[in-house]
Design a protein around this motif. Structure first.
Motif, PDB file in Angstrom:
ATOM      1  N   ALA A 463       0.827  -1.208   0.000  1.00 22.99           N
ATOM      2  CA  ALA A 463       0.000   0.000   0.000  1.00 22.99           C
ATOM      3  C   ALA A 463       0.859   1.253   0.000  1.00 22.99           C
ATOM      4  CB  ALA A 463      -0.928  -0.004   1.212  1.00 22.99           C
ATOM      5  N   LEU A 464       1.979   1.240   0.724  1.00 23.95           N
ATOM      6  CA  LEU A 464       2.847   2.416   0.793  1.00 23.95           C
ATOM      7  C   LEU A 464       3.730   2.537  -0.437  1.00 23.95           C
ATOM      8  CD1 LEU A 464       3.972   2.547   4.542  1.00 23.95           C
ATOM      9  CD2 LEU A 464       2.035   3.677   3.446  1.00 23.95           C
ATOM     10  N   VAL A 465       4.052   1.426  -1.075  1.00 23.21           N
ATOM     11  CA  VAL A 465       4.947   1.479  -2.223  1.00 23.21           C
ATOM     12  C   VAL A 465       4.213   1.953  -3.473  1.00 23.21           C
ATOM     13  CG1 VAL A 465       6.449   0.116  -3.746  1.00 23.21           C
ATOM     14  CG2 VAL A 465       6.473  -0.284  -1.278  1.00 23.21           C
ATOM     15  N   HIS A 466       3.055   1.398  -3.747  1.00 16.53           N
ATOM     16  CA  HIS A 466       2.379   1.786  -4.983  1.00 16.53           C
ATOM     17  C   HIS A 466       0.859   1.865  -4.864  1.00 16.53           C
ATOM     18  CE1 HIS A 466       1.898  -2.567  -5.230  1.00 16.53           C
ATOM     19  NE2 HIS A 466       3.198  -2.697  -5.297  1.00 16.53           N
ATOM     20  N   GLY A 467       0.343   2.021  -3.646  1.00 12.65           N
ATOM     21  CA  GLY A 467      -1.095   2.134  -3.473  1.00 12.65           C
ATOM     22  C   GLY A 467      -1.635   3.524  -3.756  1.00 12.65           C
ATOM     23  N   SER A 468      -2.958   3.618  -3.787  1.00 15.64           N
ATOM     24  CA  SER A 468      -3.642   4.903  -3.942  1.00 15.64           C
ATOM     25  C   SER A 468      -3.575   5.669  -2.622  1.00 15.64           C
ATOM     26  CB  SER A 468      -5.093   4.673  -4.353  1.00 15.64           C
ATOM     27  OG  SER A 468      -5.772   3.930  -3.346  1.00 15.64           O
ATOM     28  N   ILE A 469      -4.014   6.920  -2.640  1.00 14.98           N
ATOM     29  CA  ILE A 469      -4.024   7.728  -1.423  1.00 14.98           C
ATOM     30  C   ILE A 469      -5.365   8.447  -1.305  1.00 14.98           C
ATOM     31  CG2 ILE A 469      -2.993   9.775  -2.502  1.00 14.98           C
ATOM     32  CD1 ILE A 469      -1.441  10.206   0.160  1.00 14.98           C
ATOM     33  N   ARG A 470      -5.874   8.506  -0.086  1.00 15.28           N
ATOM     34  CA  ARG A 470      -7.121   9.221   0.221  1.00 15.28           C
ATOM     35  C   ARG A 470      -6.956   9.882   1.579  1.00 15.28           C
ATOM     36  NH1 ARG A 470     -11.302   7.256   3.284  1.00 15.28           N
ATOM     37  NH2 ARG A 470     -10.548   5.108   3.036  1.00 15.28           N
ATOM     38  N   ILE A 472      -7.944  11.893   5.064  1.00 15.56           N
ATOM     39  CA  ILE A 472      -9.003  11.819   6.064  1.00 15.56           C
ATOM     40  C   ILE A 472      -9.040  13.155   6.792  1.00 15.56           C
ATOM     41  CG2 ILE A 472      -9.843  10.555   8.089  1.00 15.56           C
ATOM     42  CD1 ILE A 472      -7.776   8.335   7.272  1.00 15.56           C
ATOM     43  N   ASP A 473     -10.227  13.660   7.030  1.00 11.96           N
ATOM     44  CA  ASP A 473     -10.339  14.889   7.815  1.00 11.96           C
ATOM     45  C   ASP A 473      -9.776  14.651   9.216  1.00 11.96           C
ATOM     46  OD1 ASP A 473     -11.521  16.227   5.737  1.00 11.96           O
ATOM     47  OD2 ASP A 473     -13.567  15.794   6.400  1.00 11.96           O
ATOM     48  N   ALA A 474      -8.884  15.533   9.628  1.00  9.21           N
ATOM     49  CA  ALA A 474      -8.254  15.423  10.943  1.00  9.21           C
ATOM     50  C   ALA A 474      -8.023  16.823  11.479  1.00  9.21           C
ATOM     51  CB  ALA A 474      -6.925  14.670  10.852  1.00  9.21           C
ATOM     52  N   PRO A 475      -8.149  17.012  12.782  1.00  3.05           N
ATOM     53  CA  PRO A 475      -7.926  18.349  13.351  1.00  3.05           C
ATOM     54  C   PRO A 475      -6.452  18.728  13.279  1.00  3.05           C
ATOM     55  CG  PRO A 475      -8.231  16.728  15.104  1.00  3.05           C
ATOM     56  CD  PRO A 475      -8.520  16.012  13.825  1.00  3.05           C
ATOM     57  N   ALA A 476      -6.173  19.978  12.950  1.00  4.32           N
ATOM     58  CA  ALA A 476      -4.785  20.452  12.960  1.00  4.32           C
ATOM     59  C   ALA A 476      -4.228  20.287  14.377  1.00  4.32           C
ATOM     60  CB  ALA A 476      -4.736  21.906  12.533  1.00  4.32           C
ATOM     61  N   PRO A 477      -2.963  19.883  14.498  1.00  2.00           N
ATOM     62  CA  PRO A 477      -1.928  19.792  13.478  1.00  2.00           C
ATOM     63  C   PRO A 477      -1.727  18.370  12.948  1.00  2.00           C
ATOM     64  CG  PRO A 477      -0.931  19.672  15.624  1.00  2.00           C
ATOM     65  CD  PRO A 477      -2.411  19.737  15.855  1.00  2.00           C
ATOM     66  N   LEU A 478      -2.788  17.580  12.884  1.00  2.00           N
ATOM     67  CA  LEU A 478      -2.673  16.200  12.427  1.00  2.00           C
ATOM     68  C   LEU A 478      -2.872  16.107  10.912  1.00  2.00           C
ATOM     69  CD1 LEU A 478      -4.725  14.360  15.204  1.00  2.00           C
ATOM     70  CD2 LEU A 478      -2.243  14.545  15.012  1.00  2.00           C
ATOM     71  N   LEU A 479      -2.112  15.199  10.307  1.00  2.00           N
ATOM     72  CA  LEU A 479      -2.259  14.866   8.891  1.00  2.00           C
ATOM     73  C   LEU A 479      -2.560  13.377   8.824  1.00  2.00           C
ATOM     74  CD1 LEU A 479      -1.915  15.900   5.909  1.00  2.00           C
ATOM     75  CD2 LEU A 479       0.418  14.983   6.041  1.00  2.00           C
ATOM     76  N   ALA A 480      -3.646  13.020   8.156  1.00  2.00           N
ATOM     77  CA  ALA A 480      -4.061  11.614   8.129  1.00  2.00           C
ATOM     78  C   ALA A 480      -4.509  11.223   6.729  1.00  2.00           C
ATOM     79  CB  ALA A 480      -5.190  11.378   9.125  1.00  2.00           C
ATOM     80  N   PHE A 481      -4.168  10.011   6.330  1.00  2.13           N
ATOM     81  CA  PHE A 481      -4.597   9.510   5.024  1.00  2.13           C
ATOM     82  C   PHE A 481      -4.588   7.989   5.011  1.00  2.13           C
ATOM     83  CE2 PHE A 481      -0.133  10.953   4.763  1.00  2.13           C
ATOM     84  CZ  PHE A 481       0.544   9.782   4.439  1.00  2.13           C
ATOM     85  N   VAL A 482      -5.224   7.439   3.989  1.00  9.63           N
ATOM     86  CA  VAL A 482      -5.295   5.999   3.777  1.00  9.63           C
ATOM     87  C   VAL A 482      -4.564   5.668   2.483  1.00  9.63           C
ATOM     88  CG1 VAL A 482      -6.818   4.036   3.307  1.00  9.63           C
ATOM     89  CG2 VAL A 482      -7.484   5.757   4.997  1.00  9.63           C
ATOM     90  N   ARG A 483      -3.676   4.691   2.534  1.00 14.00           N
ATOM     91  CA  ARG A 483      -3.010   4.162   1.342  1.00 14.00           C
ATOM     92  C   ARG A 483      -3.552   2.754   1.092  1.00 14.00           C
ATOM     93  NH1 ARG A 483       1.886   5.853  -0.217  1.00 14.00           N
ATOM     94  NH2 ARG A 483       1.202   4.813  -2.132  1.00 14.00           N
ATOM     95  N   GLU A 484      -3.893   2.459  -0.166  1.00 20.27           N
ATOM     96  CA  GLU A 484      -4.561   1.192  -0.445  1.00 20.27           C
ATOM     97  C   GLU A 484      -4.055   0.589  -1.749  1.00 20.27           C
ATOM     98  OE1 GLU A 484      -9.107  -0.598  -0.259  1.00 20.27           O
ATOM     99  OE2 GLU A 484      -8.785   1.567  -0.372  1.00 20.27           O
ATOM    100  N   SER A 485      -3.611  -0.665  -1.673  1.00 24.42           N
ATOM    101  CA  SER A 485      -3.239  -1.444  -2.852  1.00 24.42           C
ATOM    102  C   SER A 485      -4.282  -2.536  -3.063  1.00 24.42           C
ATOM    103  CB  SER A 485      -1.848  -2.061  -2.675  1.00 24.42           C
ATOM    104  OG  SER A 485      -1.885  -3.065  -1.670  1.00 24.42           O
ATOM    105  N   GLN A 486      -4.041  -3.431  -3.994  1.00 23.81           N
ATOM    106  CA  GLN A 486      -4.993  -4.513  -4.231  1.00 23.81           C
ATOM    107  C   GLN A 486      -5.070  -5.469  -3.048  1.00 23.81           C
ATOM    108  OE1 GLN A 486      -3.673  -6.232  -7.960  1.00 23.81           O
ATOM    109  NE2 GLN A 486      -5.057  -4.917  -9.146  1.00 23.81           N
ATOM    110  N   THR A 487      -4.025  -5.507  -2.233  1.00 27.14           N
ATOM    111  CA  THR A 487      -3.977  -6.507  -1.163  1.00 27.14           C
ATOM    112  C   THR A 487      -3.838  -5.921   0.228  1.00 27.14           C
ATOM    113  OG1 THR A 487      -1.587  -6.723  -1.487  1.00 27.14           O
ATOM    114  CG2 THR A 487      -2.993  -8.266  -2.680  1.00 27.14           C
ATOM    115  N   GLN A 488      -3.777  -4.604   0.361  1.00 26.30           N
ATOM    116  CA  GLN A 488      -3.493  -4.033   1.672  1.00 26.30           C
ATOM    117  C   GLN A 488      -4.091  -2.641   1.791  1.00 26.30           C
ATOM    118  OE1 GLN A 488       0.551  -2.823   2.518  1.00 26.30           O
ATOM    119  NE2 GLN A 488       0.480  -3.653   4.582  1.00 26.30           N
TER     120      GLN A 488
END
Length: 550
Positions: A463-470, A472-488
């Motif tokens: 997921a981190l090597v070649h997955g997509s990214i989306r 997530i709303d998070a309160p500052a100073p946080l940065l949050a996201f989801v990485r997703e591949s076909q298997t993870q």
């Protein structure tokens, strides 16, 4: 979800370690790093767990801009060694499983290049139209208002031709005339020379500067509140214009397609374009696709803004525009203040440095890590009398140039840091020697060992090597996201502040299981939230395949 990649697309999700050869390792005692020095330290680079190295220019050059002014594209400058030294470097790197990417500076040459020395003699020689020449206005002034990025007018008078030539950078770096098909053909021949030699890729310096507006139209003025940009401050007149006519012309696109056609003859060879335009993200999206460049990076994360909103907005803008391309991210390089200082200030500690590497290596795309970033090096303070960078000398003291990020690599704690037996071309600061490779090797909790552990772990997360990214709303100073591949599916959360923070997990993420990473300090994950200490990261996995194979 993202599609898995083939072996020839090794560059997707790769971590590329930038070597600035002048400052990496000197083996002959002249105070300047060289190719044998890189060979000597390739085992160290391999220990980091990176996929490739990018070597800044080592070609024959008078060094007005430290190698970015090339006098011979097909030879190694004696300062750095020989072609045989490069071949040894290539062979050893490949033996260690490391790909080799070299800089190619296509838009301009040195004024000492044989092409320019011929072109400047008169208006009738075979190379007369190989550079951008223009007649003066009736009053003798330059043909238009274009400015050099390094300050001042972008035109230099040549009395032998009684014309001006264009230089978007230093006067010693005349711009080639890419409207001339012979220039394009000669440029591609030079690129083919290195591809035939076995290099795995090209980092293309200032690639959007190859073409200029044929009509030489004036650039329009830019309002004062918008005068900011790549590597220059508002006191640089370059910032006073919209640079619509001196770079990023439509004719560049067919040339990039010709370049890609050449690369496609060498399976696995890749291109990484450096792109700096009025809208660099839009230009990157336009330049990077299966017919043009493989990857591109701009300076958007090389600025001073470290807010979660800025980082998210930058990535989301590129993601929205780049529907069929692959980005590359960098937060430090040889042209800007080191990220630890630029984003963390004078008091940034090792946790901050660890978090920065984890953050940039978790975004969708490939990554360029600059030498010393794995040590958490801060920006060096270089006194005026020791400055080498002509950009810094010209704009001192408001802008101190690029020497502070180019000081020698600290290999040990000795006065010369194990870099040289001579006088180093730039001073080695004491605070860097305290962060040397030798010292950090012996410290299990060091930034160096944390980076090694993180990169080893990342390699196994598809997921981190070649997955997509989306995001997530998070309160500052946080940065949050989801990485997703076909298997993870991996959730990543970063606390960008020096205060503890709580991330309330959205309902759909509450099943995420914490991924234990030895290199990252512990974060506490409950059913509904994650507690993050200052400058920490948390990774969680959704689904059964927590530790996936890339």
């Amino acid at each position: 979800m993202a599609t898995e990649v083939s072996a020839t697309e090794w560059w997707r999700g790769a971590v590329i370690y930038q070597v600035y050869p002048r400052s990496f390792k000197d083996t002959d005692g002249d105070g300047v790093g060289d190719l044998p020095g890189i060979v000597e330290r390739l085992d160290y680079i391999a220990s980091l767990g990176v996929d490739a190295i990018w070597i800044s220019p080592f070609f024959r050059s008078p060094m007005a801009d430290f190698g970015y002014d090339i006098a011979d594209y097909r030879d190694v400058d004696p300062l750095f060694g020989t072609l045989e030294d490069f071949d040894r470097l290539l062979s050893k790197a490949h033996g260690l499983g490391i790909r080799v990417v070299i800089d190619q500076v296509l838009s301009h040459t040195s004024d000492q290049h044989a092409w320019f020395r011929e072109s400047r003699m008169d208006r009738d020689n075979p190379k007369a139209d190989w550079y951008v020449w223009a007649d003066p206005r009736e009053d003798g002034t330059p043909p238009n208002n274009w400015m050099s990025l390094f300050g001042g007018v972008a035109w230099r008078w040549e009395p032998r031709r009684e014309q001006y030539y264009l230089h978007n950078f230093l006067a010693a770096q005349p711009d080639l005339n890419f409207h001339n098909p012979d220039v394009q053909a000669a440029t591609l021949d030079n690129v083919a020379f290195w591809l035939e030699r076995g290099v795995d890729g090209l980092r293309l310096d200032a690639i959007n500067f190859c073409f200029h507006d044929r009509q030489l139209r004036d650039n329009p003025p830019k309002p004062a509140h918008l005068r900011a940009g790549r590597g220059f401050s508002t006191d640089n007149p370059y910032a006073y214009q919209y640079h619509w006519h001196n770079n990023t012309q439509p004719e560049n696109l067919p040339f990039l397609e010709s370049l890609r056609a050449l690369l496609d003859r060498y399976p696995g060879a890749t291109t990484l374009g450096e792109i700096s335009s009025e809208d660099s993200l839009a230009t990157t999206a336009e330049y990077v696709n299966p017919q043009r460049l493989h990857m591109g990076y701009s300076f958007e994360l090389l600025t001073s803004d470290f807010s979660a909103d800025y980082i998210r907005g930058t990535v989301e803008r590129l993601e929205a525009a780049m529907t069929d391309g692959w980005p590359c991210w960098a937060i430090s390089n040889h042209d800007v203040q080191r990220a630890v200082t630029r984003w963390g200030g004078a008091d940034a500690g090792p946790d901050f440095a660890k978090m920065l590497v984890a953050l940039v290596c978790s975004l969708r795309g490939s990554v360029c890590l600059y030498q010393g970033e794995e040590l958490g090096l801060p920006e060096a303070e270089v006194p005026f009398e020791a400055l080498q960078d002509p950009y810094g000398v010209a704009f001192w003291p408001n802008f101190k140039g690029r020497d502070g990020c180019r000081t020698p690599m600290p290999w040990d704690g000795e006065p010369l840091a194990g870099f040289t037996a001579g006088t180093p071309w730039l001073p080695v600061p004491a605070e860097h020697r305290a962060l040397s490779v030798q010292a950090q090797d012996e410290d299990a909790g060091s930034v160096l060992n944390a980076v090694r552990a993180f990169l080893r772990w990342r390699r196994g997360q598809s997921a981190l090597v070649h997955g997509s990214i989306r995001f997530i709303d998070a309160p500052a100073p946080l940065l949050a996201f989801v990485r997703e591949s076909q298997t993870q599916c991996v959730v990543a959360v970063f606390n960008l502040s020096n205060e503890p923070a709580t991330f309330p997990l959205p309902p759909e993420l509450r099943a995420a299981a914490t991924l234990e990473i030895a290199s990252l300090p512990h974060c506490v994950a409950g059913c509904d939230s994650v507690e993050l200490p200052p400058h920490r990261a948390w990774f969680g996995a959704l689904g059964a395949d927590a530790q996936d194979g890339a």
